[in-house]
Structures are given as C-alpha cells and as structure tokens.
Design a protein around this motif. Structure first.
Motif, short mmCIF file in Angstrom:
data_model
loop_
_atom_site.label_atom_id
_atom_site.label_comp_id
_atom_site.label_asym_id
_atom_site.label_seq_id
_atom_site.Cartn_x
_atom_site.Cartn_y
_atom_site.Cartn_z
N ARG A 1 0.83 -1.21 0.00
CA ARG A 1 0.00 0.00 0.00
C ARG A 1 0.86 1.26 0.00
O ARG A 1 0.53 2.26 -0.65
CB ARG A 1 -0.94 0.00 1.21
CG ARG A 1 -2.14 -0.93 1.06
CD ARG A 1 -3.22 -0.62 2.08
NE ARG A 1 -2.77 -0.90 3.44
CZ ARG A 1 -2.92 -2.06 4.05
NH1 ARG A 1 -3.50 -3.08 3.41
NH2 ARG A 1 -2.50 -2.24 5.29
N VAL A 2 1.98 1.22 0.73
CA VAL A 2 2.88 2.37 0.77
C VAL A 2 3.43 2.67 -0.61
O VAL A 2 3.42 3.81 -1.09
CB VAL A 2 4.03 2.15 1.78
CG1 VAL A 2 5.09 3.25 1.62
CG2 VAL A 2 3.51 2.13 3.20
N PHE A 3 3.90 1.64 -1.31
CA PHE A 3 4.51 1.85 -2.62
C PHE A 3 3.48 2.12 -3.72
O PHE A 3 3.82 2.63 -4.78
CB PHE A 3 5.40 0.65 -2.99
CG PHE A 3 6.75 0.71 -2.36
CD1 PHE A 3 7.81 1.33 -3.01
CD2 PHE A 3 6.97 0.18 -1.10
CE1 PHE A 3 9.06 1.42 -2.42
CE2 PHE A 3 8.22 0.26 -0.49
CZ PHE A 3 9.27 0.88 -1.16
N ASN A 4 2.23 1.79 -3.43
CA ASN A 4 1.15 2.12 -4.38
C ASN A 4 0.56 3.49 -4.12
O ASN A 4 -0.37 3.92 -4.83
CB ASN A 4 0.03 1.07 -4.31
CG ASN A 4 0.45 -0.26 -4.92
OD1 ASN A 4 1.28 -0.29 -5.84
ND2 ASN A 4 -0.12 -1.35 -4.43
N GLY A 5 1.10 4.18 -3.10
CA GLY A 5 0.64 5.54 -2.80
C GLY A 5 -0.71 5.60 -2.13
O GLY A 5 -1.44 6.59 -2.26
N ASN A 6 -1.08 4.55 -1.39
CA ASN A 6 -2.38 4.52 -0.70
C ASN A 6 -2.43 5.59 0.39
O ASN A 6 -1.61 5.61 1.31
CB ASN A 6 -2.61 3.13 -0.09
CG ASN A 6 -4.05 2.94 0.37
OD1 ASN A 6 -4.61 3.79 1.03
ND2 ASN A 6 -4.62 1.79 -0.01
N ALA A 7 -3.42 6.49 0.29
CA ALA A 7 -3.50 7.63 1.20
C ALA A 7 -3.95 7.24 2.60
O ALA A 7 -3.84 8.03 3.54
CB ALA A 7 -4.47 8.68 0.64
N THR A 8 -4.47 6.00 2.78
CA THR A 8 -4.98 5.60 4.09
C THR A 8 -3.88 5.18 5.06
O THR A 8 -4.12 5.04 6.25
CB THR A 8 -5.98 4.44 3.95
OG1 THR A 8 -5.31 3.32 3.38
CG2 THR A 8 -7.16 4.85 3.08
N VAL A 9 -2.67 4.99 4.53
CA VAL A 9 -1.56 4.58 5.40
C VAL A 9 -1.07 5.78 6.21
O VAL A 9 -0.86 6.86 5.66
CB VAL A 9 -0.40 4.00 4.57
CG1 VAL A 9 0.73 3.54 5.49
CG2 VAL A 9 -0.89 2.84 3.71
N LYS A 10 -0.90 5.60 7.50
CA LYS A 10 -0.44 6.69 8.37
C LYS A 10 0.95 7.15 7.95
O LYS A 10 1.78 6.37 7.46
CB LYS A 10 -0.40 6.24 9.83
CG LYS A 10 -1.76 5.96 10.42
CD LYS A 10 -1.63 5.56 11.88
CE LYS A 10 -2.99 5.30 12.51
NZ LYS A 10 -2.87 4.89 13.93
#
Length: 384
Positions: free
Chosen positions: A56-65
C-alpha cells in the motif's frame, strides 16, 4: 525522520543513506547474508509490518499513516529496495509536510468575554474552512505564561501563520518567535501602531454610545469602564464627546477598577450623584447593573437608560433588550483569517499597521428619550 528524508531527497537516486536502525541490525544482517535483491518480504520483516502494508505504501495509498510510511521507506532505503520509487515517495512526503504547514493557521485568543467567544470561534472556523485551511485555536484566558506556551505549541505544530487576539503577550514575548519561519499577526486594541496588527476602536465605540444618548436628551451619563487599558480608551471616547458638545463632565460618574456591574451600580448610588443613563463595558456588566438598579427602586429604561459596548447574544435576552454598540466579532474573525491567507501569498501589507475596526450601534428597548421629572430637570434642559 523528517530531516533524514529531506537529506536523502537531496542525494542522487542511486545513493543509500544509513539510517542507524540499531534495534533491527540483526534483521538487516540476516537479509543481507542471503546475497540477493531485497523483496517486499525483506522490507516488511525489517519494518515489522505486513506485506500488504508495504504494498500500500509503494502504491501511494492515502490511508496509510505517515508514521507507517516513514517506517517502511526507512527500511526500503536501508535495503536498497526499489530506490527510484523510494526517492519519489520520500519527495512526496517532504512536499506533503510543506503543504500541511501552509494550510494550518494557529490562533491564541484572550480578553474576549465568554458570551462573545462562541460567535468569534464559529466565524473563524467557517472562514478557515471556506479557504481550505485548518484552524487551531486556543483560549489563553488572559494568562500571559499560558498564551506564550500556546504560541510555542503552534510553532511546533508547523503553523506558518499565528494570530494573537487581544492577548497579554508583550513585544518581548513576540520577538522571541520572529527568528522562526512563522508570521505573527496581532489583533490588539490596547497598543496602537504595532506592525502586523489591527484592532478594535473602543474609544470610538464609547463615543458612539455617548452621542446616541445625548441625542435622546441624556446629559448625565455614567460610564462603567471595566479594567485596564481598554477601559482607559473608553474614557477617552467619553471625554471627547462631552468636549465636542461643550457639556460639563462629572468625574464621579466614571466608575473604573471593577468588572462587576452590580459593584459599579452600588458605588454609583452611594455617591448620590444624578444620572439618567449608563454605558457599560460589556453585556454582562449592563445586565448586572439593570438588576441592581431595580433593587434600588429604579425602573429600566423609564428612570435609567442603559447601553452596552459589546453586543453578544445576551443583549437579546435581557429585559428590556439591551441597546449596544456591537463589537463586530464575525468581521474581526473573518478579517484575521483573510489576512493570514494574504500573508502566505503576498507579504506587502504595510498599510495595515494601526488599522482600527469600528463598532455598530444596535438600538433596542433599554434606551428611551429622557423626560424631566422635576423642576430641577426642567431648569437643566432649558439651559442646554
């Protein structure tokens, strides 16, 4: 972590910056001994998160803190995993930090009555939302040390613009923060001529109340000033009107050094001085004065007319309803937020220095035309 990210962003994309994850050296060593390209599994192991979180971090997911993003990217940096993506994501984190800081507006308020503060707070929040800004507001309650701590907290929170509203902070306190990146705007009615400031014209407000009462045939007007420098400004406006109309001013009618309308009313009555109207510094003082005067046998407004220099919701619920010179809390809040927006875009606003916002007269039932009730009153009116 923020400094580390910024330093890394300045280096070439192929460079790897040591992160000093001393608590995870064993994990790093274990991974490196395998002599192969790092994988998502390696990053998740070192960062102590799941594979899904790394993805999720490398996919740019905005929900990750943000903290989790930093932890994952820190691990990826150390392992040399997908360095180009890491560089891009680190750069976005730095930009996001700057963007968030630019959207934050800090405000420390004081010397605003409880009745008025609600209107001020709502107006400021609504204006900030309209401009897409986040407003952080603290009430220092007139305690200088507390106000100073709030300013420091707002600086630490990354607020680029900090608004000080009628605080007790002195120039020396504000000067401590000049060397920071923050811009401080002051709404200060006590000290005229400050740079980066505007204020409310308390002298003019009191003068408006006097002029209105004189137009209603009142000549013996008492003033409950309230304490401090704002009270002194009200006296200035009061004296100026009496001089303008060439009316004698009785200093016994000026009651200062108290914020209690009941105390001021009892002192006025003890002086056995004639009065037909009262100007009070705020709505609370005015309401207390009306209640106390009734105990002394006065009718409001038949015997004594009353004007307040505030204009909060309380003015609508007294009996009779209070005539006020309204302090424009909504306009003040909106003006301060607008100025903070302008400061982030253009710092050429020197013409603001010393600006004073006027009050607005709201006529209600607490003031009536003065009618003489004795021969002495008749003689006084015939001479005026």
């Amino acid at each position: 972590m923020k400094n580390e990210i910024e330093n890394h962003a300045k280096h070439s994309k192929s460079s790897v910056v040591p992160c000093g994850l001393s608590t995870q050296d064993e994990k790093t060593s274990l991974i490196k001994t395998e002599k192969k390209m790092a994988t998502i599994n390696d990053v998740s192991l070192l960062a102590n998160v799941s594979n899904a979180t790394v993805s999720r971090v490398f996919n740019g997911n905005a929900t990750v803190k943000k903290e989790t993003k930093e932890l994952v990217l820190k691990a990826a940096m150390k392992l040399g995993y997908n360095p180009e993506a890491v560089d891009d994501l680190l750069g976005k984190l730095v930009v996001d930090d700057v963007t968030v800081a630019n959207t934050k507006i800090g405000m420390v308020v004081s010397q605003i009555s409880t009745a008025s503060f609600g209107h001020f707070y709502v107006a400021a929040q609504q204006r900030a939302i309209q401009e897409g800004k986040q407003l952080m507001i603290f009430n220092g309650e007139g305690i200088r040390s507390r106000e100073k701590e709030y300013v420091k907290l707002l600086c630490d929170q990354g607020c680029k613009i900090i608004l000080l509203v009628e605080t007790e902070l002195r120039d020396i306190d504000v000067d401590e923060f000049i060397h920071t990146e923050q811009v401080i705007i002051r709404f200060d009615s006590k000290n005229k001529g400050l740079s980066n400031s505007l204020g409310y014209d308390h002298a003019s407000a009191c003068a408006s109340a006097c002029q209105y009462l004189i137009a209603k045939n009142h000549k013996e007007i008492a003033l409950f000033t309230g304490k401090g420098q704002l009270g002194e400004q009200r006296v200035e406006g009061y004296k100026a009107v009496f001089e303008q109309y060439k009316l004698p001013m009785d200093s016994r009618l000026v009651i200062d050094q108290t914020e209690e309308g009941s105390v001021a009313s009892m002192e006025l009555c003890r002086k056995a001085v004639r009065f037909s109207a009262i100007i009070a510094a705020n709505d609370k003082m005015a309401a207390e004065a009306m209640a106390t005067l009734r105990q002394f046998g006065y009718e409001i407004p038949e015997d004594v007319s009353v004007v307040s220099l505030e204009g909060s919701e309380l003015a609508e619920f007294t009996y009779p309803r209070l005539t006020t010179v309204e302090m424009p809390m909504n306009e003040i809040a909106s003006e301060l937020i607008s100025l903070s927006i302008e400061m982030t875009e253009d710092e050429s606003w020197g013409n603001l220095k010393g600006k004073r916002l006027p009050g607005k007269l709201i006529a209600r039932e607490s003031v009536v035309f003065f009618k003489p009730t004795s021969e002495m009153d008749m003689r006084d009116i015939s001479r005026s």
